[in-house]
Write a protein that holds these residues in place. Structure first.
Motif, short mmCIF file in Angstrom:
data_model
loop_
_atom_site.label_atom_id
_atom_site.label_comp_id
_atom_site.label_asym_id
_atom_site.label_seq_id
_atom_site.Cartn_x
_atom_site.Cartn_y
_atom_site.Cartn_z
N GLU A 1 0.83 -1.21 0.00
CA GLU A 1 0.00 0.00 0.00
C GLU A 1 0.86 1.26 0.00
O GLU A 1 0.61 2.21 -0.76
CB GLU A 1 -0.90 0.00 1.23
CG GLU A 1 -1.96 -1.10 1.24
CD GLU A 1 -2.72 -1.14 2.56
OE1 GLU A 1 -2.40 -0.34 3.46
OE2 GLU A 1 -3.62 -1.99 2.69
N LEU A 2 1.86 1.28 0.85
CA LEU A 2 2.68 2.48 1.00
C LEU A 2 3.57 2.76 -0.21
O LEU A 2 3.96 3.91 -0.45
CB LEU A 2 3.55 2.36 2.26
CG LEU A 2 2.79 2.38 3.60
CD1 LEU A 2 3.73 2.05 4.75
CD2 LEU A 2 2.14 3.74 3.82
N THR A 3 3.90 1.72 -0.98
CA THR A 3 4.73 1.91 -2.18
C THR A 3 3.88 2.04 -3.44
O THR A 3 4.43 2.13 -4.55
CB THR A 3 5.70 0.74 -2.37
OG1 THR A 3 4.96 -0.48 -2.52
CG2 THR A 3 6.68 0.63 -1.21
N GLY A 4 2.57 2.06 -3.30
CA GLY A 4 1.70 2.15 -4.47
C GLY A 4 1.84 0.96 -5.41
O GLY A 4 1.67 1.09 -6.62
N GLY A 5 2.15 -0.21 -4.83
CA GLY A 5 2.26 -1.44 -5.63
C GLY A 5 3.66 -1.76 -6.12
O GLY A 5 3.91 -2.84 -6.64
N ALA A 6 4.62 -0.83 -5.93
CA ALA A 6 5.98 -1.08 -6.41
C ALA A 6 6.64 -2.26 -5.72
O ALA A 6 7.40 -3.02 -6.33
CB ALA A 6 6.83 0.17 -6.22
N SER A 7 6.33 -2.46 -4.44
CA SER A 7 6.94 -3.57 -3.72
C SER A 7 6.41 -4.91 -4.22
O SER A 7 7.14 -5.91 -4.21
CB SER A 7 6.69 -3.43 -2.21
OG SER A 7 5.32 -3.54 -1.91
N LEU A 8 5.15 -4.95 -4.65
CA LEU A 8 4.60 -6.19 -5.21
C LEU A 8 5.30 -6.54 -6.52
O LEU A 8 5.66 -7.70 -6.76
CB LEU A 8 3.10 -6.05 -5.43
CG LEU A 8 2.40 -7.26 -6.08
CD1 LEU A 8 2.56 -8.51 -5.24
CD2 LEU A 8 0.90 -6.95 -6.29
N THR A 9 5.52 -5.54 -7.35
CA THR A 9 6.25 -5.76 -8.60
C THR A 9 7.65 -6.29 -8.33
O THR A 9 8.12 -7.23 -8.98
CB THR A 9 6.33 -4.44 -9.40
OG1 THR A 9 5.01 -3.99 -9.69
CG2 THR A 9 7.08 -4.64 -10.71
N ALA A 10 8.32 -5.69 -7.34
CA ALA A 10 9.66 -6.15 -6.98
C ALA A 10 9.62 -7.56 -6.42
O ALA A 10 10.50 -8.39 -6.72
CB ALA A 10 10.27 -5.20 -5.95
N ASN A 11 8.63 -7.85 -5.61
CA ASN A 11 8.48 -9.18 -5.01
C ASN A 11 8.35 -10.25 -6.10
O ASN A 11 9.01 -11.30 -6.05
CB ASN A 11 7.26 -9.19 -4.09
CG ASN A 11 7.25 -10.36 -3.13
OD1 ASN A 11 8.01 -11.31 -3.25
ND2 ASN A 11 6.37 -10.29 -2.16
N ILE A 12 7.50 -10.01 -7.07
CA ILE A 12 7.30 -10.98 -8.15
C ILE A 12 8.59 -11.16 -8.95
O ILE A 12 8.97 -12.28 -9.30
CB ILE A 12 6.14 -10.53 -9.06
CG1 ILE A 12 4.80 -10.62 -8.29
CG2 ILE A 12 6.07 -11.38 -10.33
CD1 ILE A 12 3.63 -10.01 -9.01
#
Length: 311
Positions: free
Chosen positions: A275-286
């Motif tokens: 939430e706090l990264t606006g989805g950027a952390s999910l992209t990095a995680n994948i």
């Protein structure tokens, strides 16, 4: 090696193991608890496809209706992704419970290691390891991933430990537990979203063949600990350490305000960071999961070749 009779293997996994072909274990907590639907299911399918393209058999592990499963169908992946956090998060301590109750369990790194070992699988790719939580001096919050690594002969490929943890204390704990920490093409321990953590790795290997030789030699010596193989996130996909650190501090403060503790901390923190990264952390995680899966496939192939040569 014989397979434990309580495990249910897919024909694909069973045949690969019987023929000495490479198999790569994958966890299921990352599907049910690590990412939102439908990103979680898409990630799981893409990772399995990447592994198969390398000539390696993927073995995603979970407990379904009380049965430890090594290898899942596409429908199983969909079910775990849709069910999300309603699926029990199962570490080693929980395995007997979810099996006896006949319920679903999404296996953590520790539980996946244990079941992979019982199936005869020696290489496992995940996202990030659990470890020593910040504030562990008072909370005693240490992940079972560390104790399992100290006693189960499986090589675990990760992008370091989750950056929400105390990386320095986690490395100290792994040294105490005699867990080899090997940096893959790096001298610095990665911090999940970032390539940098400020901590050195005690060992380095620059090819899957080097890693496979270390694994085989360790277990030939009778040292039954697993190995932590630290594989940095690709440079193009990382979130710099100075950028993510403030976000993690905010997520930790939010968690404390809500009184969230125990095994609920990691899912909450990962979701809050998204939430706090606006989805950027999910992209990095994948991205880092796929990167680890590719190294895992190559290592499984190299290890199969080493063990065939020493048979």
């Amino acid at each position: 090696m014989s397979v434990h009779p309580r495990l249910q293997l897919t024909d694909e996994v069973r045949d690969a193991l019987a023929e000495g072909r490479p198999v790569l274990a994958l966890e299921s907590t990352i599907i049910s608890h690590g990412m939102p639907y439908p990103d979680n299911v898409r990630m799981a399918r893409e990772v399995e496809a990447l592994i198969r393209a390398e000539g390696v058999t993927p073995a995603t592990i979970a407990v379904l209706d009380g049965v430890p499963r090594v290898g899942l169908s596409d429908d199983d992946l969909e079910m775990l992704g849709r069910a999300g956090e309603s699926v029990t998060k199962a570490s080693v301590r929980d395995l007997a419970y979810v099996m006896a109750k006949g319920i679903h369990g999404a296996t953590t790194v520790a539980a996946t290691m244990r079941l992979a070992s019982l199936a005869g699988i020696r290489v496992f790719a995940t996202g990030g390891l659990g470890g020593v939580h910040r504030g562990a001096a008072s909370s005693m919050d240490l992940s079972a991933d560390l104790t399992e690594l100290s006693r189960t002969p499986v090589a675990v490929i990760s992008a370091g430990v989750k950056s929400i943890l105390d990386i320095g204390l986690t490395l100290e704990a792994m040294e105490t537990l005699s867990i080899p920490v090997v940096g893959y093409q790096t001298d610095e321990f990665p911090s999940f979203y970032s390539r940098s953590s400020g901590y050195d790795v005690p060992m380095r290997a620059d090819s899957p063949e080097e890693l496979a030789a270390i694994m085989a030699t360790q277990w030939e010596l009778g040292v039954t600990a697993g190995l932590d193989i630290a594989n940095p996130i690709p440079r193009a996909d990382e979130i710099p350490a100075d950028e993510i650190s403030g976000i993690i501090t905010q997520a930790l403060a939010d968690m404390d305000e809500r009184g969230i503790t125990g095994k609920d901390t990691t899912p909450y923190l990962l979701g809050r960071v998204v939430e706090l990264t606006g989805g950027a952390s999910l992209t990095a995680n994948i991205a880092l999961v796929k990167n680890n899966a590719m190294l895992g496939a190559n290592l499984a192939t190299a290890y199969a070749a080493v063990t065939a040569g020493r048979a």
